[in-house]
Write an enzyme that holds these catalytic residues in place. Structure first.
Site, PDB file in Angstrom:
ATOM      1  N   CYS A  72       0.869  -1.180   0.000  1.00  0.00           N
ATOM      2  CA  CYS A  72       0.000   0.000   0.000  1.00  0.00           C
ATOM      3  C   CYS A  72       0.903   1.226   0.000  1.00  0.00           C
ATOM      4  CB  CYS A  72      -0.903  -0.011   1.233  1.00  0.00           C
ATOM      5  SG  CYS A  72      -1.951   1.439   1.388  1.00  0.00           S
ATOM      6  N   CYS A 201      -5.235   6.219  -3.833  1.00  0.00           N
ATOM      7  CA  CYS A 201      -4.538   4.932  -3.768  1.00  0.00           C
ATOM      8  C   CYS A 201      -3.124   5.143  -4.287  1.00  0.00           C
ATOM      9  CB  CYS A 201      -5.266   3.883  -4.599  1.00  0.00           C
ATOM     10  SG  CYS A 201      -4.404   2.295  -4.666  1.00  0.00           S
ATOM     11  N   GLY A 202      -2.130   4.922  -3.427  1.00  0.00           N
ATOM     12  CA  GLY A 202      -0.739   5.200  -3.798  1.00  0.00           C
ATOM     13  C   GLY A 202      -0.195   4.295  -4.880  1.00  0.00           C
TER      14      GLY A 202
END
Length: 261
Positions: A72, A201-202
């Site tokens: 993540c 969202c990385g």
């Protein structure tokens, strides 16, 4: 249980200092309860910070459904900020995550730069779609317009469980292509494990930036999510992949508290 709440452009996490390894990470129901937005603390995921030999720390990530997650990106940046808050690191760090070692650095203004793993060449996944693995699997769909009005949950869910992903699924990113590729690329993401749209969202914006490079975008690529702005820099490789990939943006400490059980 003492916890902290962080977010990276609206992608929020419960963070726990678990260097004593007292947290029961096998209790998926409990983890999902902490992440529940009405009956718990509320978050897109839960992260344990643990000791790890030869590293400054280890990041152990769980999706909001309580299951262990893959890498993540925003969570990684928040964990770096958390480690600095705890006094474990200064401006530079070397830590372990689900997909392997990562380096990161923290600026005085709170911006966290996270080095991602090298990424293999994108694979076509349809007429306007590309697949990349940026530590988590990502399906990128380019749209000429209409991103603001798109039903991301319905469209994302259909792709997430569709072919060729099956039960394992993939994260689904919808991108509105700007008229000028040097301008920010607007992104909305449906995340597996959360089973909903997240504000950012990385690993998703990393996938979008690399896919956008095939459509005229040059490093660094600026991206705009519903939760804020991020930037991705990279170097293309001769085999079509990418190296020296960095995800940059804010990581914000929101609050801390104690959970009484």
């Amino acid at each position: 249980m003492h916890f902290h709440k962080y977010h990276g452009t609206g992608n929020d996490f419960v963070l726990i200092d678990d260097r004593a390894q007292a947290f029961d990470d096998a209790d998926r129901t409990r983890i999902a309860h902490f992440c529940h937005r009405r009956f718990g603390i509320g978050a897109d995921g839960l992260i344990l910070l643990r000791n790890k030999a030869d590293f400054d720390f280890e990041m152990v990530y769980f999706n909001a459904d309580g299951r262990p997650g893959s890498m993540c990106g925003n969570g990684g940046r928040c964990t770096v900020a958390f480690a600095k808050h705890l006094g474990l690191i200064n401006e530079q760090t070397h830590f372990l995550a689900a997909d392997g070692p990562h380096d990161a650095r923290v600026q005085s203004d709170g911006t966290v730069h996270l080095k991602m793993q090298d990424v293999a060449a994108p694979r076509p996944a349809g007429a306007h779609d590309i697949f990349l693995d940026t530590g988590s699997p990502h399906h990128v769909r380019f749209l000429p317009a209409g991103l603001a009005g798109l039903n991301v949950v319905a469209e994302g869910r259909a792709l997430r469980y569709g072919e060729p992903y099956g039960a394992a699924g993939a994260n689904i990113n919808f991108v509105e292509t700007p008229a000028d590729p040097a301008r920010p690329w607007a992104v909305r993401t449906y995340e597996r494990g959360v089973e909903d749209e997240t504000l950012s969202c990385g690993t998703g914006v990393t996938a979008v930036a690399l896919a956008a490079s095939q459509r005229g975008a040059a490093s660094p690529v600026r991206l705009h999510t519903p939760g804020g702005a991020l930037e991705v820099s990279f170097e293309p490789r001769a085999n079509g992949g990418f190296e020296n990939v960095w995800l940059s943006g804010p990581a914000v400490r929101v609050f801390e508290g104690r959970w009484a059980e």
